[in-house]
Design a protein around this motif. Structure first.
Motif, PDB file in Angstrom:
ATOM      1  N   CYS A   3       0.877  -1.176   0.000  1.00 51.50           N
ATOM      2  CA  CYS A   3       0.000   0.000   0.000  1.00 51.50           C
ATOM      3  C   CYS A   3       0.908   1.217   0.000  1.00 51.50           C
ATOM      4  O   CYS A   3       1.771   1.351   0.865  1.00 51.50           O
ATOM      5  N   CYS A   6       0.295   3.561   3.538  1.00 53.68           N
ATOM      6  CA  CYS A   6       0.783   3.208   4.872  1.00 53.68           C
ATOM      7  C   CYS A   6       1.927   2.213   4.810  1.00 53.68           C
ATOM      8  O   CYS A   6       2.546   1.922   5.825  1.00 53.68           O
ATOM      9  N   CYS A 110      -7.273  -0.460   0.984  1.00 51.21           N
ATOM     10  CA  CYS A 110      -6.264  -1.033   1.877  1.00 51.21           C
ATOM     11  C   CYS A 110      -6.913  -1.443   3.201  1.00 51.21           C
ATOM     12  O   CYS A 110      -7.641  -0.654   3.793  1.00 51.21           O
ATOM     13  N   CYS A 113      -5.275   1.172   6.124  1.00 52.12           N
ATOM     14  CA  CYS A 113      -5.494   2.617   6.188  1.00 52.12           C
ATOM     15  C   CYS A 113      -6.733   3.071   5.414  1.00 52.12           C
ATOM     16  O   CYS A 113      -7.128   4.219   5.515  1.00 52.12           O
TER      17      CYS A 113
HETATM   18 ZN   LIG Z   1      -2.611   1.240   3.567  1.00 53.49          ZN
END
Ligand SMILES: [Zn+2]
Length: 229
Positions: A3, A6, A110, A113
């Motif tokens: 991701c 994050c 995700c 996050c």
């Molecule tokens: Zn993330």
């Protein structure tokens, strides 16, 4: 796959799960509108990071306010669509109806996050991924130091625990172990607690080391241009 927001590393199983969850929620206006708002906010964050380098402080602040107002009106529009239950709007904006081919890039939310993740990263995503990688390495170091701390406390508690075990051999009992005395219970409690701490410390040291190794490799790959198309 990572991701870019994050830095969470997603394995095939997690990607599959996230895609499945997104597919399951493909008809949920609430879910889609949240995903859209999060991705708009993320885009603004990236843009501001870029502008910060280019503009002077006053220019940046006024531009920031302008972009924020823009975002707020966009979010208000999204909320109005959400209120109207306009599913088609969200589906078309998020390309939900796109039929999948070999060239389709995976877009999904995700799990950590909530940002939209895609597998072909552009320049901004790569920069943000590098930043996220650095903070993951930092987190790994924190894991190691808290693990070390727990290890030390665990060892001390175990030593104190065995002192109490020694105290459980009562002279009044003819030097034989007395399993009914308070000292023996304290010994059991301390040793169990120390054991928990030791397990925790080994797990976090291992986790931290692993994390650092993984993200250092990621940063090296980024520097080598492995992510640039
Ligand atoms: Zn993330």
């Amino acid at each position: 796959m990572f991701c870019s927001n994050c830095g969470l590393e997603l394995n095939e199983k997690q990607i599959h799960k996230a895609l499945e969850r997104d597919a399951k929620n493909a008809d949920s206006v609430k879910y889609l509108s949240n995903a859209l708002v999060v991705s708009k906010k993320y885009a603004l964050k990236l843009k501001l990071n870029e502008l910060k380098k280019e503009l002077s402080k006053e220019e940046f602040n006024s531009k920031k306010q302008e972009l924020k107002n823009e975002l707020n009106s966009e979010i208000a529009a999204i909320n109005a669509k959400k209120k109207d239950n306009d599913l088609n709007y969200f589906k078309s904006v998020l390309n939900i109806n796109e039929s999948r081919t070999n060239n389709t890039s995976d877009y999904f939310v995700c799990p950590r996050c909530g940002k939209l993740v895609k597998n072909n990263l552009d320049e901004n995503d790569i920069k943000s991924l590098a930043r996220a990688g650095h903070s993951e390495i930092h987190r790994g170091r924190n894991n190691i130091s808290s693990g070390m701390c727990a290890l030390m406390i665990g060892i001390i508690l175990a030593i104190v625990g065995f002192m109490f075990l020694a105290l459980s051999f009562k002279a009044t009992n003819g030097g034989v172990l007395d399993t009914t005395c308070v000292e023996f219970y304290v010994f059991i409690f301390l040793v169990l607690f120390a054991l928990c701490l030791l397990v925790y410390s080994f797990v976090s040291i291992f986790k931290g080391k692993n994390k650092i190794k993984r993200y250092e490799l990621l940063l090296r790959n980024i520097n080598n241009g492995a992510f640039h198309q």
